[in-house]
Design a protein around this motif. Structure first.
Motif, PDB file in Angstrom:
ATOM      1  N   PHE A  53       1.171  -1.171   0.083  1.00  0.00           N
ATOM      2  CA  PHE A  53      -0.150   0.482  -0.126  1.00  0.00           C
ATOM      3  C   PHE A  53       0.621   1.285  -0.106  1.00  0.00           C
ATOM      4  O   PHE A  53       0.653   2.203  -1.074  1.00  0.00           O
ATOM      5  CB  PHE A  53      -1.446   0.002   1.267  1.00  0.00           C
ATOM      6  CG  PHE A  53      -1.824   1.056   1.607  1.00  0.00           C
ATOM      7  CD1 PHE A  53      -2.841   1.483   0.791  1.00  0.00           C
ATOM      8  CD2 PHE A  53      -0.900   2.345   2.011  1.00  0.00           C
ATOM      9  CE1 PHE A  53      -3.880   2.566   0.546  1.00  0.00           C
ATOM     10  CE2 PHE A  53      -2.219   3.698   2.056  1.00  0.00           C
ATOM     11  CZ  PHE A  53      -3.061   3.482   1.172  1.00  0.00           C
ATOM     12  N   LEU A  54       1.797   1.821   1.044  1.00  0.00           N
ATOM     13  CA  LEU A  54       2.918   2.387   0.972  1.00  0.00           C
ATOM     14  C   LEU A  54       3.954   2.782   0.033  1.00  0.00           C
ATOM     15  O   LEU A  54       3.621   3.648  -0.892  1.00  0.00           O
ATOM     16  CB  LEU A  54       3.423   2.416   1.995  1.00  0.00           C
ATOM     17  CG  LEU A  54       3.253   2.688   3.631  1.00  0.00           C
ATOM     18  CD1 LEU A  54       3.689   1.498   4.986  1.00  0.00           C
ATOM     19  CD2 LEU A  54       2.108   4.027   3.719  1.00  0.00           C
ATOM     20  N   ALA A  55       3.984   2.104  -0.973  1.00  0.00           N
ATOM     21  CA  ALA A  55       4.992   1.504  -1.814  1.00  0.00           C
ATOM     22  C   ALA A  55       3.929   2.129  -3.165  1.00  0.00           C
ATOM     23  O   ALA A  55       4.098   2.442  -3.857  1.00  0.00           O
ATOM     24  CB  ALA A  55       5.550   0.463  -1.860  1.00  0.00           C
ATOM     25  N   GLY A  56       2.969   1.379  -3.127  1.00  0.00           N
ATOM     26  CA  GLY A  56       1.808   1.477  -4.058  1.00  0.00           C
ATOM     27  C   GLY A  56       1.536   3.057  -3.891  1.00  0.00           C
ATOM     28  O   GLY A  56       0.970   3.448  -4.819  1.00  0.00           O
ATOM     29  N   LEU A  57       1.430   3.813  -2.879  1.00  0.00           N
ATOM     30  CA  LEU A  57       0.839   5.478  -2.966  1.00  0.00           C
ATOM     31  C   LEU A  57       1.236   6.004  -2.887  1.00  0.00           C
ATOM     32  O   LEU A  57       1.679   7.257  -3.811  1.00  0.00           O
ATOM     33  CB  LEU A  57       0.575   5.123  -1.782  1.00  0.00           C
ATOM     34  CG  LEU A  57      -0.124   7.013  -1.020  1.00  0.00           C
ATOM     35  CD1 LEU A  57      -1.441   7.285  -2.379  1.00  0.00           C
ATOM     36  CD2 LEU A  57       0.038   7.378   0.229  1.00  0.00           C
ATOM     37  N   TRP A  58       3.011   6.007  -3.061  1.00  0.00           N
ATOM     38  CA  TRP A  58       4.179   6.714  -3.938  1.00  0.00           C
ATOM     39  C   TRP A  58       4.894   6.189  -4.595  1.00  0.00           C
ATOM     40  O   TRP A  58       4.625   7.385  -5.750  1.00  0.00           O
ATOM     41  CB  TRP A  58       5.179   5.770  -2.613  1.00  0.00           C
ATOM     42  CG  TRP A  58       6.805   6.898  -3.159  1.00  0.00           C
ATOM     43  CD1 TRP A  58       7.237   8.108  -3.087  1.00  0.00           C
ATOM     44  CD2 TRP A  58       7.836   6.426  -4.420  1.00  0.00           C
ATOM     45  NE1 TRP A  58       8.577   8.274  -3.978  1.00  0.00           N
ATOM     46  CE2 TRP A  58       8.342   7.438  -4.692  1.00  0.00           C
ATOM     47  CE3 TRP A  58       7.129   5.529  -5.250  1.00  0.00           C
ATOM     48  CZ2 TRP A  58       9.741   7.117  -5.676  1.00  0.00           C
ATOM     49  CZ3 TRP A  58       8.585   4.931  -5.993  1.00  0.00           C
ATOM     50  CH2 TRP A  58       9.962   5.999  -6.478  1.00  0.00           C
ATOM     51  N   ALA A  59       4.097   5.602  -5.720  1.00  0.00           N
ATOM     52  CA  ALA A  59       4.534   5.070  -6.948  1.00  0.00           C
ATOM     53  C   ALA A  59       3.552   6.409  -7.834  1.00  0.00           C
ATOM     54  O   ALA A  59       4.300   6.511  -8.996  1.00  0.00           O
ATOM     55  CB  ALA A  59       5.023   3.532  -7.258  1.00  0.00           C
TER      56      ALA A  59
END
Length: 166
Positions: A53-59
């Motif tokens: 979730f966190l990596a996806g939000l950043w990306a």
């Protein structure tokens, strides 16, 4: 930075597969979910969900910056996060009972189909999150669809094992 964001958002290019990149993203989450569970069980799956979730939000923020399209179809990291959530009840059940997760293969099929149903149909809170029109909405609609699918998996398991006695 943009290249790394593209790799994460498209799940190493899976999002460029056609047709139905979201379905391909959900399918890619299945072996990933199995591998994470096999390595560390339910606790590691929870960590993987949060990290995805966190990596996806950043990306997604990087990929959609200065773009009119707030949710390009090639971004499928959100499907991976949602699909992993849909698999969580299966991971917990097998981890807590010391079972091989592949024994619950019908649950995997149900988790996949229910997640795709909620992700595509966008009922209630899923649609609300999708209409936000921002990177959080891109991720959140699939998280909510994953929660709905997980609840559906638990309901179906209860019906199957409880009422059918199997």
């Amino acid at each position: 930075m943009k290249r790394l964001a593209d790799l994460i958002a498209t799940v190493c290019g899976v999002g460029y597969l056609r047709p139905a990149p979201g379905t391909w993203g959900s399918l890619a989450a299945l072996p990933l979910g199995w591998l994470v569970h096999a390595i560390g069980g339910f606790p590691l799956l929870l960590i993987a969900i949060a990290a995805t979730f966190l990596a996806g939000l950043w990306a997604t923020r990087i990929m959609t910056r200065n773009s009119a399209d707030h949710d390009p179809s090639e971004i499928v990291i959100d499907e991976v996060a949602g699909q992993l959530i849909a698999l969580a009840p299966l991971s917990y059940a097998t981890w807590s009972m010391g079972l091989d997760i592949t024994r619950l293969w019908p649950g995997w099929v149900a988790a996949f189909l229910l997640f795709r149903l909620f992700d595509i149909g966008k009922p209630w809170l899923v649609g609300w999150a999708d209409r936000r029109g921002d990177p959080l909405g891109v991720m959140l609609d699939d998280v909510i669809a994953g929660v709905f699918a997980a609840l559906g998996v638990m309901l179906l398991a209860g019906l199957w094992h409880g009422m059918m006695g199997w």
